[in-house]
Motif scaffolding. Structure first.
Motif, mmCIF file in Angstrom:
data_model
loop_
_atom_site.group_PDB
_atom_site.id
_atom_site.type_symbol
_atom_site.label_atom_id
_atom_site.label_comp_id
_atom_site.label_asym_id
_atom_site.label_seq_id
_atom_site.Cartn_x
_atom_site.Cartn_y
_atom_site.Cartn_z
ATOM 1 N N SER A 81 58.784 47.614 52.668
ATOM 2 C CA SER A 81 60.353 47.306 52.656
ATOM 3 C C SER A 81 60.491 47.027 54.554
ATOM 4 N N ASP A 113 61.746 43.469 56.103
ATOM 5 C CA ASP A 113 62.879 43.402 56.995
ATOM 6 C C ASP A 113 62.168 42.621 58.189
ATOM 7 N N PRO A 136 65.549 45.396 53.004
ATOM 8 C CA PRO A 136 65.340 45.293 51.706
ATOM 9 C C PRO A 136 64.481 46.044 50.843
ATOM 10 N N PRO A 137 64.723 46.940 49.746
ATOM 11 C CA PRO A 137 63.810 47.697 49.108
ATOM 12 C C PRO A 137 62.741 46.904 48.584
ATOM 13 N N GLY A 171 69.009 49.843 55.983
ATOM 14 C CA GLY A 171 69.589 48.602 56.268
ATOM 15 C C GLY A 171 68.447 47.479 55.760
ATOM 16 N N ALA A 183 63.791 53.126 47.758
ATOM 17 C CA ALA A 183 65.144 52.623 47.906
ATOM 18 C C ALA A 183 65.939 53.445 48.490
ATOM 19 N N LEU A 225 68.237 51.582 51.843
ATOM 20 C CA LEU A 225 69.147 51.463 51.915
ATOM 21 C C LEU A 225 69.750 52.120 53.104
#
Length: 397
Positions: free
Chosen positions: A53, A57, A355-356, A353, A346, A350
Motif C-alpha cells: 500500500s 501510494d 490506497p489499500p 490515506g 485496509a 485508510l
C-alpha cells in the motif's frame, strides 16, 4: 480365491468428516492452536499489504509530482569554499532543449518574525528565500490559501509562506504581516506541502526583485529547479551543470528529488523484510502449537485408535485422519489470518490515506504456507498414530 478380506476404502469426504469430528471433540485446544497460526499469517499478510500500500501510494505521488524535476545547486570550490551559481543560471537552464519550465530560489540573509516582540535570534528554523514567479508551477505545488508570487506582486514587500513556516509562525491566512529584515511584509498566501522540495515548506518566499530592493539580496540563486520532458531527463541532467555555470561546471551539484523518495521506499522495503522475518517466527510458533496439539491428541485417543484398528482401519487410514486434522487446523488458522491481515492492512492504509493494496500472491502464499506448516506439524503425530498396534493401544488406554 486367495487372500483375506480387503479393508474398505475411506473416501476423502469420510476422512474430512472424521477429522472434523476429532477437532470438535477438543474445540478449545483446536481454537487456541489455530489462533497461533492465524496470528503468524495475519502478521505476514499485514506486513506485505502495508508495504504494498505504501509503495502504491508512492507510485501515485510520483505520477502526480513527476520524476522529471531536476535541481542544480552550488557545490564547493577547489579550496573547499562554498561556490555560487551565476545570476544568469536560471535563464541559461531554461534554454536547454527538453526543459519545459524553470524556477529558482536564492538564500536571503534575513530573519523572519511574527511580531517585533520576538527577539531576532529566535528564527524557529525558518529560512527567507527570494523566489521566481514560476516556482509553484515548476514544483507542482498548489497554493493552499491566498495567491502565489507573480509578475505583479514580486516587486513589492509581500511574502508567500511554506506550509511548515506558516505553522511555526502561526499564520494561516493571507492579510497578516510578518517582520523580515526589520521591515513589514504582507502575507500573500500559504503554499501546500512541497513533497519534492521540502526546503520550501520551511521557507518564507519573497519576490526576486523585492528581495534585491528591500533585503539586500545579491541575486545569486542557490537552487535552480528545472522541469524536463520525460524522455529528455537524462540529457537535461547531463547538460544542466555545464549550462548553469559554463565556467565552473564541476562546482554545480545536480540531483533529482524523486530519487530521495525512491530511496526512502527502498529503506522501507528493508524494514519490511525484518517484519516478515518476525511474522515467519510467529508462524513457526503457531506450527509448533499445532504439532503439540496433534501429539497430545494421539496420546489421548489411543483407545479410539486401537478400536478403529481392531475394526479394520488400516495404518494409512489412521495416518490420513490425523494428517487431515492437522491440515484443517492450520487451514482454519490460515484463512482467519489472511482475513485479519487484510483487514489490518485496509485499516492502516485508510488511516494514512493510502490506497489499500493486498497482493493476490501474498494471500495465496500465506495460505499455502499454513498448509505446509500443517503438513509438517501433523506428519509425526500421524505416523505415530499409524504405528500403534490395536492390542497395545487398547491395553494401554
Amino acid at each position: 480365491m486367495s487372500g483375506g478380506p480387503r479393508p474398505a476404502r475411506l473416501a476423502p469426504a469420510d476422512v474430512g468428516r472424521t477429522a472434523l469430528a476429532g477437532l470438535r471433540a477438543r474445540a478449545g485446544r483446536a481454537v487456541l492452536s489455530a489462533l497461533g497460526v492465524a496470528l503468524g499469517i495475519a502478521a505476514m499478510t499485514a506486513v506485505i499489504g502495508i508495504s504494498a500500500s505504501g509503495q502504491e501510494d508512492l507510485l501515485r505521488r510520483l505520477d502526480r509530482l513527476g520524476t522529471n524535476l531536476l535541481t542544480a545547486g552550488p557545490g564547493e570550490t577547489l579550496f573547499g569554499e562554498q561556490a555560487r551559481l551565476p545570476r544568469a543560471a536560471p535563464g541559461m537552464a531554461g534554454r536547454i532543449e527538453g526543459v519545459t519550465s524553470v524556477a529558482a530560489t536564492g538564500a536571503v540573509d534575513a530573519t523572519v518574525r511574527r511580531t517585533t516582540a520576538i527577539p531576532e535570534e529566535v528564527t524557529h528554523g525558518i529560512a527567507v528565500q527570494a523566489a521566481t514567479a514560476g516556482l509553484p508551477g515548476t514544483l507542482r505545488v498548489r497554493t493552499e490559501t491566498g495567491r502565489a508570487l507573480d509578475g505583479a506582486n514580486a516587486r513589492y514587500p509581500g511574502a508567500v509562506l511554506g506550509a511548515e513556516a506558516a505553522r511555526r509562525l502561526g499564520v494561516g491566512r493571507p492579510g497578516a504581516q510578518v517582520r523580515i529584515g526589520g521591515r513589514d511584509f504582507a502575507v500573500l498566501g500559504v503554499l501546500a506541502p512541497a513533497e519534492l522540495a521540502p526546503e520550501i515548506d520551511r521557507s518564507v518566499l519573497v519576490g526576486w526583485a523585492a528581495a534585491e530592493r528591500y533585503l539586500g539580496f545579491d541575486g545569486h540563486p542557490t537552487t535552480v529547479y528545472a522541469r524536463a520532458a520525460d524522455g529528455a531527463v537524462p540529457d537535461v541532467r547531463d547538460a544542466l551543470a555545464r549550462t548553469a555555470d559554463p565556467r565552473h561546471p564541476e562546482q554545480v551539484r545536480v540531483s533529482r528529488p524523486s530519487d530521495a523518495l525512491e530511496a526512502k521506499a527502498a529503506a522501507a522495503g528493508a524494514f519490511t523484510g525484518l517484519l516478515l522475518g518476525l511474522g515467519a517466527v510467529a508462524l513457526l510458533v503457531g506450527g509448533v502449537g499445532v504439532a503439540n496439539t496433534m501429539v497430545i491428541s494421539v496420546l489421548e485417543r489411543r483407545r479410539e485408535i486401537g478400536l478403529r484398528r481392531s475394526l479394520g482401519a488400516t495404518r494409512g487410514q489412521v495416518r490420513a485422519q490425523f494428517l487431515t486434522e492437522s491440515l484443517l487446523l492450520s487451514g482454519f488458522g490460515g484463512a482467519a489470518g489472511t482475513v485479519l491481515g487484510a483487514a489490518v492492512t485496509a485499516g492502516f492504509a485508510l488511516v494514512r490515506g493510502w490506497p489499500p493494496v493486498v497482493p493476490g500472491w501474498a494471500l495465496g502464499g500465506a495460505f499455502a504456507a499454513t498448509l505446509l506448516v500443517g503438513a509438517a506439524a501433523g506428519l509425526y503425530p500421524a505416523m505415530r498414530a499409524a504405528r500403534s498396534s490395536p492390542a497395545e493401544a487398547l491395553a494401554t488406554a
